[in-house]
Motif scaffolding. Structure first.
Motif, PDB file in Angstrom:
ATOM      1  N   ARG A 136       0.863  -1.190   0.000  1.00  0.00           N
ATOM      2  CA  ARG A 136       0.000   0.000   0.000  1.00  0.00           C
ATOM      3  C   ARG A 136       0.893   1.231   0.000  1.00  0.00           C
ATOM      4  N   ALA A 137       0.776   2.003  -1.051  1.00  0.00           N
ATOM      5  CA  ALA A 137       1.615   3.194  -1.194  1.00  0.00           C
ATOM      6  C   ALA A 137       1.131   4.293  -0.260  1.00  0.00           C
ATOM      7  N   THR A 143      -0.043  -1.585  -4.605  1.00  0.00           N
ATOM      8  CA  THR A 143       1.148  -1.797  -5.425  1.00  0.00           C
ATOM      9  C   THR A 143       1.479  -3.274  -5.649  1.00  0.00           C
ATOM     10  N   CYS A 144       0.683  -4.167  -5.086  1.00  0.00           N
ATOM     11  CA  CYS A 144       0.982  -5.600  -5.197  1.00  0.00           C
ATOM     12  C   CYS A 144      -0.019  -6.329  -6.089  1.00  0.00           C
ATOM     13  N   TYR A 145      -0.466  -5.657  -7.110  1.00  0.00           N
ATOM     14  CA  TYR A 145      -1.322  -6.252  -8.136  1.00  0.00           C
ATOM     15  C   TYR A 145      -2.567  -6.864  -7.494  1.00  0.00           C
ATOM     16  N   ASN A 146      -2.766  -8.195  -7.596  1.00  0.00           N
ATOM     17  CA  ASN A 146      -3.980  -8.825  -7.074  1.00  0.00           C
ATOM     18  C   ASN A 146      -3.700  -9.723  -5.858  1.00  0.00           C
ATOM     19  N   LEU A 147      -2.667  -9.387  -5.101  1.00  0.00           N
ATOM     20  CA  LEU A 147      -2.309 -10.202  -3.939  1.00  0.00           C
ATOM     21  C   LEU A 147      -3.026  -9.759  -2.673  1.00  0.00           C
ATOM     22  N   CYS A 148      -3.666  -8.594  -2.685  1.00  0.00           N
ATOM     23  CA  CYS A 148      -4.189  -8.021  -1.446  1.00  0.00           C
ATOM     24  C   CYS A 148      -5.653  -7.609  -1.561  1.00  0.00           C
ATOM     25  N   THR A 149      -6.235  -7.400  -0.388  1.00  0.00           N
ATOM     26  CA  THR A 149      -7.583  -6.839  -0.293  1.00  0.00           C
ATOM     27  C   THR A 149      -7.509  -5.530   0.483  1.00  0.00           C
ATOM     28  N   ASN A 150      -8.637  -4.838   0.569  1.00  0.00           N
ATOM     29  CA  ASN A 150      -8.732  -3.596   1.339  1.00  0.00           C
ATOM     30  C   ASN A 150      -7.646  -2.600   0.956  1.00  0.00           C
ATOM     31  N   HIS A 151      -7.447  -2.476  -0.368  1.00  0.00           N
ATOM     32  CA  HIS A 151      -6.484  -1.508  -0.912  1.00  0.00           C
ATOM     33  C   HIS A 151      -5.070  -1.721  -0.363  1.00  0.00           C
ATOM     34  N   GLY A 152      -4.647  -2.982  -0.386  1.00  0.00           N
ATOM     35  CA  GLY A 152      -3.265  -3.297  -0.040  1.00  0.00           C
ATOM     36  C   GLY A 152      -3.010  -3.558   1.428  1.00  0.00           C
ATOM     37  N   ARG A 153      -4.060  -3.670   2.247  1.00  0.00           N
ATOM     38  CA  ARG A 153      -3.848  -3.847   3.687  1.00  0.00           C
ATOM     39  C   ARG A 153      -3.584  -5.301   4.086  1.00  0.00           C
ATOM     40  N   TYR A 154      -4.284  -6.248   3.478  1.00  0.00           N
ATOM     41  CA  TYR A 154      -4.173  -7.659   3.856  1.00  0.00           C
ATOM     42  C   TYR A 154      -3.843  -8.484   2.610  1.00  0.00           C
ATOM     43  N   CYS A 155      -2.767  -9.257   2.691  1.00  0.00           N
ATOM     44  CA  CYS A 155      -2.264  -9.917   1.493  1.00  0.00           C
ATOM     45  C   CYS A 155      -1.971 -11.397   1.730  1.00  0.00           C
ATOM     46  N   GLY A 241     -15.896  -5.440   7.974  1.00  0.00           N
ATOM     47  CA  GLY A 241     -15.186  -4.430   7.191  1.00  0.00           C
ATOM     48  C   GLY A 241     -15.061  -4.776   5.728  1.00  0.00           C
ATOM     49  N   GLY A 242     -15.485  -6.024   5.357  1.00  0.00           N
ATOM     50  CA  GLY A 242     -15.421  -6.417   3.959  1.00  0.00           C
ATOM     51  C   GLY A 242     -13.999  -6.552   3.445  1.00  0.00           C
ATOM     52  N   THR A 243     -13.885  -6.681   2.142  1.00  0.00           N
ATOM     53  CA  THR A 243     -12.564  -6.843   1.526  1.00  0.00           C
ATOM     54  C   THR A 243     -12.311  -5.867   0.381  1.00  0.00           C
ATOM     55  N   THR A 244     -13.320  -5.116   0.011  1.00  0.00           N
ATOM     56  CA  THR A 244     -13.154  -4.208  -1.129  1.00  0.00           C
ATOM     57  C   THR A 244     -13.019  -2.752  -0.707  1.00  0.00           C
ATOM     58  N   ASN A 245     -13.425  -2.419   0.501  1.00  0.00           N
ATOM     59  CA  ASN A 245     -13.379  -1.022   0.956  1.00  0.00           C
ATOM     60  C   ASN A 245     -11.953  -0.587   1.277  1.00  0.00           C
TER      61      ASN A 245
END
Length: 406
Positions: A136-137, A143-155, A241-245
């Motif tokens: 998460r920048a 910044t990790c393509y499709n490895l994470c949810t919640n805008h790079g928080r959990y991968c 909290g979902g995974t897309t927010n």
């Protein structure tokens, strides 16, 4: 080990942060470490058979001080698990794509059912902190393509090592969240969670392929087979909290905090009474560790029957050990008396049998020796008898050695 050591004590050189001023790190570049150090086999220790322990620096420093003063130090190495009461608590850290723990999970539902309320199970899902991993920048972008949810928080790592197709890291995080929600609704109350175990095994059987991993129809089928309310689970995922927010997820945050607190660095990792169980994760190792975690004389009957059985899983399923090394089978057999008359007759028969066999053997030996002597004499040159005549050695042999040879 090659030098004859019975064991090895390894002294840590970095202090734990929670001990404060009790310890001073010898390495100035590391003031302290937040998590407890873990020694584990990296795959090269298959020929190491002696035990090895790691001591915290504050403890090891005391031992070193005595050794430097030429004072004798006696140490005891024990492997006892904490046994606080009549209920054992055990945890398992894994990920949905972990193939190492699949066989264990497919079998251990039987043990969880048999142990019932004598043990409390808690599953955990390992996720990577995307912020620490720079996924998460600073501007909030991923910044990790499709490895994470919640805008790079959990991968999570990509299980098939192909970012363009197949199962993605984000898919693994979503499935991890789903399993924790299933546990919270179908296992947290009783600590057994049969629907949870059923879901895990049914998912592996039906949906664990790139085509069906995150397929809604496949998930509905697994929910049905596991007797789980899919709508309630999906709502749990959203409420946390979902995974897309672009925000945190309370359940995934909790997993991040726990994995740091418990010092999880290897997957899969199991704990019994908060003590890490090292070595291969198998049904046998885990079941025996759980049975060793009870306060003395409080272990459930299934442990007494099966913990020392050669086929532990079969024993747990059948409720009895068919081998001869369970605790009940190891109890000494009831002694039975032997009739003295039968005993005496048996001994006499044995002695008589040996006597007859010895006599037969003696006669055969004598005959064999006689034949050998005749054969040897037959090979000699003609000899002169008492009458001055030259005869053949075979003549002497025929006479049984009665002729005097001069």
């Amino acid at each position: 080990q090659k030098s004859g050591a019975a064991g090895v004590i390894v002294a840590d050189n970095v202090c734990l942060c929670n001990v404060g001023d009790e310890c001073t790190s010898s390495d100035e570049s590391h003031t302290c470490q937040t998590g407890e150090p873990i020694m584990a086999d990296d795959g090269s220790g298959s020929d190491v058979t002696i035990p090895a322990f790691l001591m915290y620096k504050q403890d090891a420093d005391l031992v070193k001080a005595h050794l430097k003063s030429n004072e004798p130090v006696q140490m005891e190495m024990t492997w006892n698990l904490p046994s606080p009461d009549d209920r054992v608590e055990y945890d398992l850290w894994t990920v949905p794509t972990d193939k190492v723990s699949r066989e264990f999970q497919s079998k251990f539902m039987d043990a969880a059912k048999a142990l019932s309320d004598h043990a409390y199970f808690t599953p955990h899902m390992y996720v990577y902190d995307g912020i620490k991993s720079k996924c998460r920048a600073s501007d909030g972008s991923e910044t990790c393509y499709n490895l994470c949810t919640n805008h790079g928080r959990y991968c999570a790592t990509d299980p098939d090592n192909n970012l363009d197709q197949g199962i993605s890291g984000a898919d693994v995080v979503i499935e991890s969240l789903r399993r924790i929600c299933i546990w919270k609704h179908y296992g947290e109350d009783d600590g057994v969670g049969i629907p949870y175990w059923t879901y895990v095994n049914e998912f592996v059987e039906r949906c664990d392929t790139p085509d069906f991993y995150n397929n809604e129809d496949c998930l509905i089928d697994v929910y049905k087979q596991s007797k789980i309310d899919g709508g309630m689970i999906e709502q749990c995922m959203k409420d946390s909290g979902g995974t897309t927010n672009d925000g945190t997820n309370s359940i995934l945050e909790e997993q991040l905090e726990l994995q740091t607190e418990m010092g999880v660095v290897i997957l899969p990792t199991a704990f019994v009474n908060q003590s890490a169980i090292r070595g291969k994760l198998t049904f046998e190792n885990m079941f025996k560790a759980i049975c060793a975690g009870y306060l003395e004389s409080t272990e459930p009957l299934i442990c007494t029957k099966c913990a020392f059985c050669p086929e532990q899983h079969a024993c747990v399923v059948d409720g009895q050990c068919l081998g001869q090394t369970s605790k009940t089978a190891m109890a000494p057999a009831k002694k039975k008396g032997v009739n003295s008359g039968i005993f005496v007759v048996t001994i006499l028969l044995i002695i008589g049998s040996f006597a007859v066999a010895g006599l037969v053997y003696h006669r055969r030996t004598q005959e064999s020796m006689r034949e050998q002597v005749k054969g040897i004499l037959a090979e000699y040159m003609p000899l002169e008898g008492d009458d001055g005549e030259i005869g053949m050695s075979t003549d002497f042999a025929r006479k049984g050695g009665e002729t005097m040879i001069g």
